[in-house]
Enzyme design. Sequence first.
Site, PDB file in Angstrom:
ATOM      1  CG  HIS A  29      57.259 -38.060  -5.610  1.00  0.00           C
ATOM      2  ND1 HIS A  29      58.043 -37.471  -6.575  1.00  0.00           N
ATOM      3  CD2 HIS A  29      56.031 -37.459  -5.698  1.00  0.00           C
ATOM      4  CE1 HIS A  29      57.339 -36.559  -7.226  1.00  0.00           C
ATOM      5  NE2 HIS A  29      56.111 -36.534  -6.715  1.00  0.00           N
ATOM      6  CB  CYS A  52      64.210 -39.460  -6.728  1.00  0.00           C
ATOM      7  SG  CYS A  52      63.676 -38.572  -8.194  1.00  0.00           S
TER       8      CYS A  52
END
Length: 400
Positions: free
Chosen positions: A210, A266
Amino acid sequence: MHCACYIFSSQQSFLLSLSFSAANESFIYIIYTASMDNNRYQIMMEARGVVCCKCRQRLSLLTLNSTGVKCPICNMMNPVPTCERSRSKDVKAKKNISDPDLLSSSKKTESLKKMPFPLEISRSSSGTRAARKRALLIGVTYKRKHMLKGTINDVKSMGGFLINSFGFKEENIRVLTEQDTTKKKILKSMEWLVEDCQAGDSLVFYFSGHGLRQPDFERDERDGFDETICPVDFMTEGMIRDNEINSLIVWPLKKDVTLHAIVDACHSGTILDLEHVYNTEQNKWEDNSPPSGNARKHTDGGLAISVSACLDHENAADTSAFTKTMNGALTYLLIYILKKHPGLTYGDLLDLMHEELRKFNESGCLPAKFLRKIFKDLLSQSPQISSSQPFDVYKRHFIL
Protein backbone atom coordinates in the site's frame (compact mmCIF):
# COMPACT_ATOMS: atom_id res chain seq x y z
CA MET A 1 -2.86 2.44 -1.58
CA HIS A 2 -2.16 -0.62 -3.69
CA CYS A 3 -5.76 -1.40 -4.64
CA ALA A 4 -7.11 -4.93 -5.00
CA CYS A 5 -8.85 -5.35 -8.33
CA TYR A 6 -10.44 -8.64 -9.45
CA ILE A 7 -10.91 -8.60 -13.21
CA PHE A 8 -11.96 -11.39 -15.54
CA SER A 9 -9.71 -11.30 -18.59
CA SER A 10 -8.58 -13.74 -21.25
CA GLN A 11 -5.00 -12.80 -22.11
CA GLN A 12 -4.83 -12.51 -25.88
CA SER A 13 -1.81 -12.80 -28.15
CA PHE A 14 -0.88 -12.97 -31.82
CA LEU A 15 -1.79 -16.68 -31.95
CA LEU A 16 -5.55 -16.55 -31.54
CA SER A 17 -8.03 -19.33 -32.22
CA LEU A 18 -10.86 -17.58 -33.99
CA SER A 19 -14.36 -18.88 -33.35
CA PHE A 20 -17.34 -17.80 -35.42
CA SER A 21 -18.97 -16.20 -32.40
CA ALA A 22 -15.96 -13.97 -31.71
CA ALA A 23 -14.55 -13.59 -35.23
CA ASN A 24 -15.25 -9.88 -35.60
CA GLU A 25 -13.80 -8.90 -32.23
CA SER A 26 -10.71 -11.11 -32.67
CA PHE A 27 -10.13 -9.78 -36.19
CA ILE A 28 -10.20 -6.21 -34.92
CA TYR A 29 -7.79 -7.08 -32.13
CA ILE A 30 -5.31 -8.68 -34.55
CA ILE A 31 -5.35 -5.63 -36.78
CA TYR A 32 -4.92 -3.33 -33.79
CA THR A 33 -2.02 -5.34 -32.40
CA ALA A 34 -0.23 -5.81 -35.71
CA SER A 35 -0.48 -2.15 -36.65
CA MET A 36 0.25 -0.92 -33.11
CA ASP A 37 3.51 0.71 -34.10
CA ASN A 38 5.91 -0.74 -36.68
CA ASN A 39 8.55 1.72 -35.60
CA ARG A 40 8.21 0.56 -32.01
CA TYR A 41 9.05 -3.00 -33.11
CA GLN A 42 12.12 -1.68 -34.90
CA ILE A 43 13.15 0.22 -31.78
CA MET A 44 12.85 -2.90 -29.65
CA MET A 45 14.74 -5.08 -32.12
CA GLU A 46 17.57 -2.58 -32.44
CA ALA A 47 17.86 -2.37 -28.66
CA ARG A 48 18.38 -6.09 -28.22
CA GLY A 49 21.98 -6.30 -29.42
CA VAL A 50 24.32 -8.93 -27.97
CA VAL A 51 24.58 -10.22 -24.40
CA CYS A 52 28.02 -10.94 -22.89
CA CYS A 53 28.52 -14.69 -22.44
CA LYS A 54 30.34 -14.14 -19.13
CA CYS A 55 28.75 -11.29 -17.16
CA ARG A 56 25.42 -10.95 -19.08
CA GLN A 57 26.01 -7.26 -19.81
CA ARG A 58 24.03 -6.05 -22.84
CA LEU A 59 26.36 -4.81 -25.58
CA SER A 60 25.92 -2.54 -28.58
CA LEU A 61 27.35 -3.33 -32.01
CA LEU A 62 29.93 -0.74 -33.01
CA THR A 63 29.88 -1.58 -36.72
CA LEU A 64 27.40 -3.27 -39.00
CA ASN A 65 29.81 -6.06 -40.02
CA SER A 66 31.17 -6.85 -36.57
CA THR A 67 31.91 -10.53 -36.04
CA GLY A 68 32.81 -9.97 -32.40
CA VAL A 69 32.33 -7.35 -29.70
CA LYS A 70 34.39 -6.88 -26.53
CA CYS A 71 32.60 -6.44 -23.21
CA PRO A 72 33.80 -3.24 -21.44
CA ILE A 73 33.06 -4.83 -18.06
CA CYS A 74 34.85 -8.18 -18.07
CA ASN A 75 36.84 -7.81 -21.34
CA MET A 76 35.24 -10.99 -22.73
CA MET A 77 35.24 -11.16 -26.55
CA ASN A 78 31.75 -12.19 -27.65
CA PRO A 79 30.84 -13.57 -31.10
CA VAL A 80 28.07 -11.74 -32.96
CA PRO A 81 25.46 -14.10 -34.43
CA THR A 82 24.86 -13.83 -38.16
CA CYS A 83 21.24 -12.93 -37.55
CA GLU A 84 22.32 -9.92 -35.47
CA ARG A 85 24.70 -8.73 -38.21
CA SER A 86 22.05 -9.05 -40.91
CA ARG A 87 19.43 -7.45 -38.66
CA SER A 88 21.71 -4.48 -38.07
CA LYS A 89 22.08 -4.04 -41.82
CA ASP A 90 18.31 -4.10 -42.24
CA VAL A 91 17.88 -1.48 -39.51
CA LYS A 92 20.54 0.73 -41.11
CA ALA A 93 18.81 0.49 -44.46
CA LYS A 94 15.47 1.46 -42.94
CA LYS A 95 17.03 4.53 -41.32
CA ASN A 96 17.88 5.87 -44.80
CA ILE A 97 14.20 5.98 -45.76
CA SER A 98 12.91 9.55 -45.85
CA ASP A 99 9.70 8.75 -43.99
CA PRO A 100 9.23 11.43 -41.25
CA ASP A 101 8.02 8.93 -38.66
CA LEU A 102 10.97 6.64 -39.28
CA LEU A 103 13.38 9.54 -39.11
CA SER A 104 12.01 10.72 -35.78
CA SER A 105 12.03 7.16 -34.47
CA SER A 106 15.62 6.58 -35.55
CA LYS A 107 16.73 9.59 -33.51
CA LYS A 108 15.39 7.84 -30.42
CA THR A 109 17.19 4.59 -31.18
CA GLU A 110 20.76 5.74 -31.76
CA SER A 111 23.19 3.39 -30.05
CA LEU A 112 25.19 4.40 -27.00
CA LYS A 113 28.55 3.69 -28.59
CA LYS A 114 29.63 7.33 -28.19
CA MET A 115 29.37 7.14 -24.42
CA PRO A 116 29.04 3.96 -22.32
CA PHE A 117 26.49 3.78 -19.53
CA PRO A 118 27.60 5.19 -16.17
CA LEU A 119 27.19 1.65 -14.84
CA GLU A 120 29.64 0.33 -17.46
CA ILE A 121 32.20 2.99 -16.64
CA SER A 122 32.00 2.27 -12.93
CA ARG A 123 32.25 -1.49 -13.22
CA SER A 124 35.39 -1.31 -15.30
CA SER A 125 37.02 1.24 -13.03
CA SER A 126 36.03 -0.05 -9.59
CA GLY A 127 38.81 0.22 -7.06
CA THR A 128 39.13 -1.86 -3.91
CA ARG A 129 36.69 -4.65 -4.76
CA ALA A 130 34.63 -6.02 -7.60
CA ALA A 131 31.35 -4.32 -8.41
CA ARG A 132 28.46 -5.69 -6.38
CA LYS A 133 24.79 -6.21 -7.10
CA ARG A 134 22.48 -6.01 -4.10
CA ALA A 135 18.67 -5.94 -3.84
CA LEU A 136 16.02 -5.39 -1.19
CA LEU A 137 12.62 -6.89 -2.05
CA ILE A 138 9.60 -6.06 0.12
CA GLY A 139 6.09 -7.50 -0.23
CA VAL A 140 3.51 -6.53 2.38
CA THR A 141 0.24 -8.49 2.60
CA TYR A 142 -1.41 -6.76 5.63
CA LYS A 143 -4.47 -8.11 7.46
CA ARG A 144 -8.22 -8.00 7.21
CA LYS A 145 -9.60 -5.09 5.20
CA HIS A 146 -6.14 -3.91 4.12
CA MET A 147 -5.10 -7.33 2.78
CA LEU A 148 -3.34 -7.64 -0.59
CA LYS A 149 -3.12 -11.04 -2.27
CA GLY A 150 -0.53 -10.37 -4.96
CA THR A 151 2.47 -8.97 -3.11
CA ILE A 152 4.09 -12.33 -2.28
CA ASN A 153 3.76 -13.35 -5.93
CA ASP A 154 5.33 -10.02 -6.90
CA VAL A 155 8.38 -10.56 -4.69
CA LYS A 156 8.90 -14.10 -5.97
CA SER A 157 8.63 -12.94 -9.58
CA MET A 158 11.00 -10.01 -9.04
CA GLY A 159 13.57 -12.17 -7.26
CA GLY A 160 13.65 -14.72 -10.05
CA PHE A 161 13.81 -11.96 -12.63
CA LEU A 162 16.84 -10.31 -11.01
CA ILE A 163 18.68 -13.63 -10.71
CA ASN A 164 17.91 -15.04 -14.15
CA SER A 165 17.93 -11.87 -16.27
CA PHE A 166 20.45 -9.60 -14.54
CA GLY A 167 22.85 -11.91 -12.73
CA PHE A 168 22.00 -11.04 -9.13
CA LYS A 169 23.16 -13.62 -6.60
CA GLU A 170 20.61 -15.04 -4.19
CA GLU A 171 22.83 -14.32 -1.19
CA ASN A 172 22.86 -10.62 -2.12
CA ILE A 173 19.07 -10.34 -2.18
CA ARG A 174 17.23 -9.60 1.06
CA VAL A 175 13.52 -10.47 1.03
CA LEU A 176 11.00 -9.10 3.54
CA THR A 177 7.48 -10.57 3.59
CA GLU A 178 4.73 -11.29 6.09
CA GLN A 179 5.74 -10.30 9.66
CA ASP A 180 9.21 -9.17 8.56
CA THR A 181 7.71 -6.10 6.89
CA THR A 182 7.57 -3.95 10.02
CA LYS A 183 8.62 -0.32 9.81
CA LYS A 184 11.71 -0.98 11.93
CA LYS A 185 12.90 -3.89 9.77
CA ILE A 186 12.24 -2.06 6.51
CA LEU A 187 14.21 1.01 7.62
CA LYS A 188 17.06 -1.19 8.85
CA SER A 189 17.12 -3.09 5.57
CA MET A 190 17.24 0.16 3.61
CA GLU A 191 20.41 1.04 5.49
CA TRP A 192 21.80 -2.41 4.62
CA LEU A 193 21.04 -1.88 0.93
CA VAL A 194 23.34 1.15 0.56
CA GLU A 195 25.86 0.25 3.24
CA ASP A 196 29.49 0.55 2.03
CA CYS A 197 28.36 1.14 -1.56
CA GLN A 198 31.24 1.77 -3.96
CA ALA A 199 31.69 2.79 -7.58
CA GLY A 200 30.24 0.17 -9.87
CA ASP A 201 27.59 -1.14 -7.48
CA SER A 202 24.09 -1.76 -8.82
CA LEU A 203 21.38 -1.59 -6.15
CA VAL A 204 17.67 -2.40 -6.41
CA PHE A 205 14.93 -1.34 -4.00
CA TYR A 206 11.61 -3.07 -4.68
CA PHE A 207 8.35 -2.53 -2.80
CA SER A 208 4.91 -4.04 -3.37
CA GLY A 209 2.22 -2.91 -0.97
CA HIS A 210 0.00 0.00 0.00
CA GLY A 211 0.95 3.60 -0.63
CA LEU A 212 -0.75 6.75 0.65
CA ARG A 213 -0.41 10.53 0.67
CA GLN A 214 -0.38 12.98 3.53
CA PRO A 215 -0.08 16.77 3.81
CA ASP A 216 3.44 18.15 3.49
CA PHE A 217 4.20 20.23 6.57
CA GLU A 218 7.85 20.85 5.64
CA ARG A 219 6.91 22.68 2.42
CA ASP A 220 9.41 20.76 0.30
CA GLU A 221 6.82 19.21 -2.05
CA ARG A 222 5.59 20.97 -5.17
CA ASP A 223 2.13 19.39 -4.94
CA GLY A 224 1.80 19.95 -1.20
CA PHE A 225 1.76 16.22 -0.34
CA ASP A 226 4.24 13.68 0.95
CA GLU A 227 3.99 10.24 -0.66
CA THR A 228 4.35 7.24 1.65
CA ILE A 229 4.69 3.46 1.71
CA CYS A 230 2.92 1.44 4.39
CA PRO A 231 4.71 -1.23 6.44
CA VAL A 232 2.61 -3.99 7.95
CA ASP A 233 2.39 -2.10 11.27
CA PHE A 234 1.66 1.32 9.79
CA MET A 235 -1.51 1.70 11.88
CA THR A 236 0.57 1.77 15.06
CA GLU A 237 4.09 2.72 13.96
CA GLY A 238 3.25 5.06 11.13
CA MET A 239 4.06 5.18 7.43
CA ILE A 240 7.45 5.69 5.78
CA ARG A 241 7.50 9.06 4.01
CA ASP A 242 9.29 9.89 0.77
CA ASN A 243 11.58 12.24 2.73
CA GLU A 244 12.81 9.30 4.83
CA ILE A 245 13.28 7.07 1.79
CA ASN A 246 15.26 9.80 0.05
CA SER A 247 17.59 10.38 2.99
CA LEU A 248 18.11 6.64 3.59
CA ILE A 249 18.81 5.28 0.09
CA VAL A 250 19.37 8.31 -2.15
CA TRP A 251 21.71 10.55 -0.14
CA PRO A 252 24.42 7.86 0.39
CA LEU A 253 24.81 7.01 -3.32
CA LYS A 254 28.43 7.74 -4.21
CA LYS A 255 29.78 8.49 -7.66
CA ASP A 256 29.17 5.68 -10.18
CA VAL A 257 26.77 3.85 -7.85
CA THR A 258 23.38 3.19 -9.45
CA LEU A 259 20.13 2.61 -7.57
CA HIS A 260 16.91 1.47 -9.22
CA ALA A 261 13.71 1.70 -7.20
CA ILE A 262 10.68 -0.22 -8.49
CA VAL A 263 7.65 0.70 -6.42
CA ASP A 264 4.33 -1.05 -7.08
CA ALA A 265 2.04 0.98 -4.85
CA CYS A 266 -0.59 3.69 -5.09
CA HIS A 267 0.53 7.34 -5.14
CA SER A 268 4.10 6.24 -5.88
CA GLY A 269 4.97 8.66 -8.68
CA THR A 270 7.61 10.61 -6.72
CA ILE A 271 8.06 8.18 -3.83
CA LEU A 272 11.84 8.71 -3.81
CA ASP A 273 11.54 12.52 -4.01
CA LEU A 274 13.96 12.64 -6.94
CA GLU A 275 14.53 16.01 -8.56
CA HIS A 276 13.50 15.13 -12.12
CA VAL A 277 10.24 13.53 -13.29
CA TYR A 278 9.68 12.39 -16.87
CA ASN A 279 6.50 13.68 -18.53
CA THR A 280 5.41 11.08 -21.10
CA GLU A 281 2.88 13.38 -22.77
CA GLN A 282 5.42 16.14 -23.44
CA ASN A 283 8.43 13.81 -23.70
CA LYS A 284 10.59 15.89 -21.41
CA TRP A 285 11.93 15.97 -17.86
CA GLU A 286 10.19 18.26 -15.39
CA ASP A 287 11.70 19.91 -12.34
CA ASN A 288 10.68 18.25 -9.08
CA SER A 289 13.23 19.92 -6.82
CA PRO A 290 12.00 21.34 -3.48
CA PRO A 291 10.33 24.73 -4.05
CA SER A 292 11.96 26.14 -0.93
CA GLY A 293 15.44 25.23 -2.17
CA ASN A 294 16.56 24.35 1.34
CA ALA A 295 15.83 20.60 1.50
CA ARG A 296 18.41 18.17 0.16
CA LYS A 297 17.10 15.63 -2.34
CA HIS A 298 20.20 14.74 -4.37
CA THR A 299 22.70 11.88 -4.21
CA ASP A 300 26.37 11.99 -3.23
CA GLY A 301 27.36 11.74 -6.90
CA GLY A 302 25.55 8.51 -7.80
CA LEU A 303 22.48 7.89 -9.92
CA ALA A 304 18.99 7.05 -8.61
CA ILE A 305 16.17 6.04 -10.96
CA SER A 306 12.65 5.20 -9.83
CA VAL A 307 10.04 3.27 -11.81
CA SER A 308 6.66 3.85 -10.17
CA ALA A 309 3.33 2.13 -10.72
CA CYS A 310 1.38 5.35 -11.15
CA LEU A 311 1.32 9.11 -10.78
CA ASP A 312 1.16 10.69 -7.33
CA HIS A 313 -2.62 11.20 -7.47
CA GLU A 314 -3.42 7.76 -8.94
CA ASN A 315 -4.14 4.30 -7.55
CA ALA A 316 -2.29 1.12 -8.58
CA ALA A 317 -3.94 -2.26 -9.05
CA ASP A 318 -3.37 -5.60 -7.36
CA THR A 319 -5.08 -7.61 -10.08
CA SER A 320 -5.72 -10.92 -11.79
CA ALA A 321 -6.23 -9.18 -15.13
CA PHE A 322 -3.16 -10.67 -16.80
CA THR A 323 -2.80 -14.11 -15.18
CA LYS A 324 -4.78 -16.52 -13.04
CA THR A 325 -2.87 -15.33 -9.98
CA MET A 326 -2.93 -11.93 -8.29
CA ASN A 327 -0.07 -9.57 -9.16
CA GLY A 328 0.72 -5.90 -9.08
CA ALA A 329 0.05 -4.53 -12.57
CA LEU A 330 3.40 -2.71 -12.73
CA THR A 331 5.40 -5.73 -11.57
CA TYR A 332 3.76 -8.09 -14.03
CA LEU A 333 4.06 -5.75 -17.02
CA LEU A 334 7.65 -4.71 -16.32
CA ILE A 335 8.86 -8.32 -16.07
CA TYR A 336 6.71 -9.53 -18.96
CA ILE A 337 7.88 -6.81 -21.34
CA LEU A 338 11.58 -7.00 -20.42
CA LYS A 339 11.60 -10.79 -20.78
CA LYS A 340 9.89 -10.55 -24.15
CA HIS A 341 12.04 -7.66 -25.39
CA PRO A 342 15.36 -7.66 -23.47
CA GLY A 343 17.51 -4.57 -23.83
CA LEU A 344 14.74 -1.99 -24.11
CA THR A 345 15.39 1.65 -23.37
CA TYR A 346 13.58 3.32 -20.48
CA GLY A 347 11.41 5.24 -22.93
CA ASP A 348 10.34 2.14 -24.83
CA LEU A 349 9.65 0.26 -21.61
CA LEU A 350 7.45 3.08 -20.36
CA ASP A 351 5.62 3.35 -23.70
CA LEU A 352 4.96 -0.39 -23.89
CA MET A 353 3.63 -0.55 -20.33
CA HIS A 354 1.22 2.28 -21.16
CA GLU A 355 0.19 0.50 -24.36
CA GLU A 356 -0.50 -2.78 -22.55
CA LEU A 357 -2.65 -1.00 -19.96
CA ARG A 358 -4.55 0.83 -22.68
CA LYS A 359 -5.07 -2.38 -24.68
CA PHE A 360 -6.54 -4.12 -21.66
CA ASN A 361 -8.92 -1.24 -20.90
CA GLU A 362 -10.07 -1.18 -24.54
CA SER A 363 -10.33 -4.96 -25.00
CA GLY A 364 -13.51 -7.04 -24.98
CA CYS A 365 -16.97 -6.46 -26.33
CA LEU A 366 -18.99 -3.31 -25.66
CA PRO A 367 -20.94 -4.81 -22.71
CA ALA A 368 -17.65 -5.85 -21.06
CA LYS A 369 -16.21 -2.35 -21.50
CA PHE A 370 -19.40 -0.84 -20.08
CA LEU A 371 -19.35 -3.13 -17.03
CA ARG A 372 -15.70 -2.33 -16.34
CA LYS A 373 -16.50 1.37 -16.30
CA ILE A 374 -19.54 0.85 -14.09
CA PHE A 375 -17.66 -1.25 -11.55
CA LYS A 376 -14.49 0.84 -11.91
CA ASP A 377 -12.44 -2.19 -12.97
CA LEU A 378 -10.30 -0.20 -15.37
CA LEU A 379 -6.55 -0.23 -14.81
CA SER A 380 -6.40 3.55 -14.60
CA GLN A 381 -2.75 3.97 -13.70
CA SER A 382 0.14 5.59 -15.55
CA PRO A 383 3.62 4.18 -14.77
CA GLN A 384 6.18 6.94 -14.26
CA ILE A 385 9.96 7.37 -14.21
CA SER A 386 11.85 9.83 -12.03
CA SER A 387 15.59 10.32 -11.67
CA SER A 388 18.27 12.18 -9.76
CA GLN A 389 19.71 13.22 -13.15
CA PRO A 390 17.92 13.78 -16.46
CA PHE A 391 18.95 11.53 -19.35
CA ASP A 392 17.75 10.58 -22.84
CA VAL A 393 15.14 7.92 -22.09
CA TYR A 394 15.29 6.62 -25.68
CA LYS A 395 19.05 6.10 -25.58
CA ARG A 396 19.72 4.71 -22.12
CA HIS A 397 18.89 1.02 -21.84
CA PHE A 398 17.22 -0.51 -18.81
CA ILE A 399 19.99 -2.46 -17.10
CA LEU A 400 20.05 -3.51 -13.44
